[in-house]
Structure formats: structure tokens, C-alpha cells
Design an enzyme around this catalytic site. Sequence first.
Site, PDB file in Angstrom:
ATOM      1  N   ARG A   1       0.857  -1.189   0.000  1.00 15.57           N
ATOM      2  CA  ARG A   1       0.000   0.000   0.000  1.00 15.57           C
ATOM      3  C   ARG A   1       0.891   1.236   0.000  1.00 15.57           C
ATOM      4  O   ARG A   1       1.415   1.626   1.035  1.00 15.57           O
ATOM      5  CB  ARG A   1      -0.886  -0.024   1.250  1.00 15.57           C
ATOM      6  CG  ARG A   1      -2.128   0.864   1.172  1.00 15.57           C
ATOM      7  CD  ARG A   1      -2.761   1.005   2.547  1.00 15.57           C
ATOM      8  NE  ARG A   1      -2.010   1.936   3.357  1.00 15.57           N
ATOM      9  CZ  ARG A   1      -1.957   1.919   4.690  1.00 15.57           C
ATOM     10  NH1 ARG A   1      -2.599   1.000   5.377  1.00 15.57           N
ATOM     11  NH2 ARG A   1      -1.247   2.818   5.335  1.00 15.57           N
TER      12      ARG A   1
ATOM     13  N   HIS B   1      -3.889   4.623   4.355  1.00 15.59           N
ATOM     14  CA  HIS B   1      -5.007   3.665   4.337  1.00 15.59           C
ATOM     15  C   HIS B   1      -6.203   4.273   3.609  1.00 15.59           C
ATOM     16  O   HIS B   1      -6.768   3.678   2.691  1.00 15.59           O
ATOM     17  CB  HIS B   1      -5.384   3.266   5.766  1.00 15.59           C
ATOM     18  CG  HIS B   1      -6.663   2.517   5.848  1.00 15.59           C
ATOM     19  ND1 HIS B   1      -6.813   1.238   5.339  1.00 15.59           N
ATOM     20  CD2 HIS B   1      -7.875   2.859   6.348  1.00 15.59           C
ATOM     21  CE1 HIS B   1      -8.063   0.834   5.543  1.00 15.59           C
ATOM     22  NE2 HIS B   1      -8.721   1.800   6.154  1.00 15.59           N
TER      23      HIS B   1
ATOM     24  N   TYR C   1       2.883   5.562  11.704  1.00 14.68           N
ATOM     25  CA  TYR C   1       3.201   4.179  12.050  1.00 14.68           C
ATOM     26  C   TYR C   1       4.156   3.465  11.088  1.00 14.68           C
ATOM     27  O   TYR C   1       4.455   2.299  11.261  1.00 14.68           O
ATOM     28  CB  TYR C   1       1.915   3.353  12.226  1.00 14.68           C
ATOM     29  CG  TYR C   1       0.947   3.437  11.045  1.00 14.68           C
ATOM     30  CD1 TYR C   1       1.139   2.670   9.903  1.00 14.68           C
ATOM     31  CD2 TYR C   1      -0.163   4.278  11.088  1.00 14.68           C
ATOM     32  CE1 TYR C   1       0.256   2.744   8.842  1.00 14.68           C
ATOM     33  CE2 TYR C   1      -1.058   4.362  10.024  1.00 14.68           C
ATOM     34  CZ  TYR C   1      -0.843   3.584   8.904  1.00 14.68           C
ATOM     35  OH  TYR C   1      -1.703   3.663   7.842  1.00 14.68           O
TER      36      TYR C   1
END
Lengths: 354, 326
Positions: A257, A261, A270
Site C-alpha cells: 500500500r 489507508h 506508524y
Amino acid sequence: MPTRSAGFQISCSAFLDAAGKPIGDLPEFARNKDTLVALYSAMVKTRTFDSKAIALQRTGQLGTYASSLGQEAIGVGVASAMTDDDVFLPSFREHGAQLWRGVSLKELFLYWGGDERGNDFAKSRQDFPVCIPVASQFPQAAGVALAKVQKGDPGAAVVVAGDGATSKGDFYEAMNVVGAWNLPVVFVINNNQWAISVPREDQTAAKTLAQKAIACGIPGEQVDGNDVIAVQAIVARALTRARAGKGGMLIECLSYRLGDHTTADDASRYREDAEVSAHWQQEPLVRLRNHLVATHGWTKEDEQLLLRTCKEEVEVATDTYLATAPEPARAMFDTLFAKAPADIAAFAEEAENG
Amino acid sequence: MAELTMIEAIRAALSRAMEEDPDIIIFGEDVGIDGGVFRATDGLFQRFGSSRVRDTPLSEALIAGMAVGAAAHGLRPVAEIQFTGFIYPALDQMANHASRLRNRTRGRLTCPMVLRAPYGGGIKAPEHHSESIEALLAHIPGLRVVIPSAPARAYGLLLAAIRDPDPVVFLEPKRLYRSTSEAVEDTGEALPLDKAFVLQEGTDLTIVTWGAMVKDVTEATLQLAESGISVELIDLATLKPIDRATIRASVEKTGRCVIVHEAPLTAGLGAEISADLAEHCLTSLLAPIKRVTGFDTVMPYLRLEAHYMPDTARIMDAARNVMEFS
Ligand SMILES: Cc1ncc(C[n+]2csc(CCOP(=O)(O)OP(=O)(O)O)c2C)c(N)n1
Ligand SMILES: [Mg+2]
């Protein structure tokens, strides 16, 4: 001495390396320039749509949007292996597949803009809309396949979800019945290595996600999910099996990815930039373009023309979307039931007139 | 005309529906060769074959989700959850998909499915087998929730549920499965959904109830009649949508209302009916509305179960209380 009761192996297939060089022989379909150009164009169109969607969200003209950046080969690879007989049950990240299936750019914009009419596809009317509750589309795919078997309809159900989705009971429950009843379902996992902020290795101790199929008695394989040729080839193989009455299969597509998100997420909280840049070296568009340039004489002009065409198409769709007035308030009741109960008329009246 | 118990009437309706429509299939746990743990599907596997009457793996989320997928693609599944205690994983599919599919695709995909489940107490069952959860289901927009209270109504309502183009949760009061029988004509005729049944007309007091409580209320009604109280007894039957018109008309006539349900009090359907009457029939009311319900506690295991269930005595008390109000 215990005896050996079962064992398994998981394979991973790929046809193009990250630089676009063939690894061994390409499958027949991948030797055809037009086919490859179509796949490449679809991926470019998906990415063009994606960046426009993000831009629209940033300017308050679209709802929260889940980008498919870096995973275009999965959607396009999956959908290009399917036919009109098959039924697609997507997650919320497979815009490339939906576009290939005939969902229009305008419908996608409408949907992500918060308008249910975007789910009333003019084409591929048999396909499901995106599924927001993670993994809940898996049992439905088993149901679609059951209907096909029962009615003697051709085709299979193809269902896509993420790596996080494989931790849910729905995933096992559906694969389990597909194994037990030998149903024509192709399970595709878009393993983009992250479920929001939870990395793949925290999701499960299983070495691969593909091996989860073994417990359900169906085959599971990995594929390089950034190689559209490999994705199409393996999904086509799974579909051939399914259509021949040989049951379901799980395909784990390894990808990454590259974006957040969703537009509501900030992945820098993160994960390290270095990890993301490393994965940019693997991304799916460049490798197919390199291959087209090296093998099929794809020129700078071809590339420019493609980019321009995609951009224009997306701009036209954007304009149509933005010019589409919302439905009247009563639309929230119009298709709640085939035959509206007595209560509904009063609700609709109140919603409409305040 | 045959005298059937409720379980036999349910079986007759399933059988009739399957004969009429080859797209109807049944699946659930032990519904095949075993005929279901309560025998609702007894003989159907033998009659219609293993492809139309299927034993699923033990997977409630799957059962509901598979029904959604199959319903959207041309079948009319009648899926069984063995007991409502185990329906929770299936609620994800019912709340997130079955109830929404038509709406969110603006009519493109639909979900003509029935989810059947036995519910309620009174049969000395294990833990987790006796709860009444109709209010949870009735709170979900887009679902119909139906509960029969006698064999003939079970037959007609189940046929209606199966033929309905939208999802229906059909909860069966298992205490009544074999408790009584009545004449049921297997004509294939459905009863209307969304319609309450006035089981007895009366002038003094309206009692609204459903499911197994209809039996207790009927008994109470007979005794109340002896003391000169004329009860209008309404079996709600379809709990969502509520037939408000029938209840309002009755209370406008009698001026008094008692609502009886086995489910706990707080946020139960009695609250909704009560609020509706307060909003619409205030000037007709001669006494406060009273509710007789299960208590706000965990459904007790079999030794204390009888203390939980509303019984004739509690219903009579409430009725007298309402009658004596001045
Ligand atoms: C059942 C459920 N739980 C939580 C969420 C919130 N949520 C949305 S996406 C997501 C992560 C999904 O990860 P993955 O399955 O890997 O798919 P990806 O988003 O990476 O494509 C979560 C937790 C949800 N939509 N559904
Ligand atoms: Mg993921």
C-alpha cells in the site's frame, strides 16, 4: 512414533521482475502487444482516477476515499481474467477491477462522493457494490456460487479482500464451505502488508496467507501482486478450475500500500518513509511500461497520449459527477423495500419537507 | 382439514413453498437428514433432495451471508439458525447486508431471504437457548420481523415471508411448537405481513402481545371475561413494521392498553407501542398503559425460568390494575 498425516507447500508465481524483465517464458496472452497495452492502460486509468479522487477529497468534494496506489495490478489482473458470467464481490480498494468490469468513472465518483446511485451500475449489474464491513463479502461469495451451481448458471464468484480480512471468521467460514461443497469461488487477497496501522506480521503468525486455504481443503497460492500478467494468469487458472467444477481456490497477491489507508489516515504515524520508498521500486506500472518499451516499442509519444487520454476521461467524469444534483431526501426510503410499509410514507414526507 | 401442530404447519408451509418454486432452498445446521433439531424440516431432505435441503458447516455468519449472496443471485433461501442464542454472528450479515442491499444499490440487487429461528423460553432448554431478542432485530431498518402464535398463522405467515421480495426474520416460539394443534388448510394461501390480528374483539381493554405470550394472554382473557372485563386481544404477528393503525384503532375504542412480551422490559417493543399510543391516542386513554414483560436480567436457566416468564397471574394483575385506575 507419530506418522505424517498431512503436509503442504505454497508456491509463488511471477512473470516480470521489478524492472520489467521476463522471468522465464511469458504466458501466451502476454505476448500480444494489444493485450498488454490494454492492461497497462487500465492501470494508468486507475491511478489517474485515484489521484483525482484524493484531490477531490482534499478540497471537500468527495467523502473519505481508499486509494489503490501501488495495487493497480491486482484489480486489473483479477478483472481481466473474468467474464460476464462471473460475479465480482470487491472490497473497497479494487477500483481498477471495477473499472475493467464496466463500472464507470462517474459511478465511482458518485459512490465515493456519498451517493448510493453510484452502486446502481449501468453495466455488470450482477456485481456487488464495494464491501465496507471487512471480510463480510466472503460468505456472500459462497452464496453467489451456490446460486450458480443450483441454477446451472455458468461462471464463478470472485471475491477480493485485504490481508487484515484473513483474520476474520467470515474468511474461514466461507473458504470452509467452499471446500466442503466444492463451490466455484476464487478468493483473492490483496496483501498490501498493512491493515490501517497493523502490519502483516502482527496480523498472523502464518508464514503465508495463502496457506490458510490448506486448512479448508482448497488450494492456496501466492503471486507477485505487482505483476499484472502473473495476477491475470493465476486468476484465469483458478477460474478455469472453478468453471470445470473443481471448486475454489485462494490467491494471495503480494503487493504494497503505497498510500495512506484512506484519506482520513496519516501513515507517517506508524511506518517509515524508507519502507515506502523501497516499495516504490517494486510498483506495478513502471515494470509493465519498461517491458512494453523493451519488447513492444512503446514510445514516449504513446505514453504521453495515454496519460492525456486518461486525464481527459477522468476530468469529464469529474465534471459530470460534480454536476449531478443529490437525490431528493425521500430517496433514502424509495428502495428500502419492494413494497413500502405504511410507516414509510410518513417518514419520507417528514424527511422531504422537514 | 388436518389438525396440525405449529411445527407441522411450518413444515407444511416449507414443503408447499418448495413445491411451488424450485428456487427455494433450505440450509442450516442439521436441517437435512435429521430434519432439524425441532424437526421443522423433517422429510424435506428425502423429498426435495440434498441440493435443495443442505446441511451447512457449523457457521452462523456463513449461513446468513450465504443466504444474502444466494438471494441476490436468483435463489430464495430459507436459512435456519438453530437457536436465537447463536444468531449473533449472523446479525452482521442481516444488519450490514440483507437489510441494506436493495437500498444501497438503489434496487439493483435484492435480498429475498428468510432467516428462521426458534426463540423464547419455557421448554427447560440449556443456557443460551431461551432468549427473546425480537427487539434487537426490529431495530434494524430494512428487515421485517415476524412471529407466529398459532399453527394456522405460522403456516400463512411463513408462506408470506418466503414469497416476500425482501429479507424476513421469522422467529418461532418454540414453546408452542407442539403444545396445541388446530385445523390448518394446506391451500398455499399466505396471510398478510405487516398486519396485526385481532384475535378477539372487546370493549374495555386492549391487550397487545405476540408469540408464546398469546397463549397466556388468551387464558387471562377468559378469566377476565368471567369478572366482566371485555378484552380486545391483538396478536401483533409482524413486529417490524408494526401495524400501528390496528393498535391505535383498538385503543381509541377501549381507552386502555396492556402490552405483554417475554423479552426484557427496557427498550423492548412494548416501549415503542406505548410511546406510539402516547403520541397518537392520548385523549382516548382512560388509564396509564401497562407493560407485562420479562425482567431486565439474564434469562434464567431452567430452575428459575418460570419466575421470569410473564404468566396469567401477572397479566391479570396488570389488566385489573388498568381497569381500576381512576
Ligand atoms: C469488520 C470491520 N472491522 C473494522 C473495520 C475498519 N477498517 C476498515 S479497513 C480496515 C483495515 C483493513 O485491512 P485489510 O483487510 O488489510 O485491507 P486494506 O485496507 O489494507 O485494503 C479496518 C480495520 C471495518 N471496515 N470492518
Ligand atoms: Mg491490507
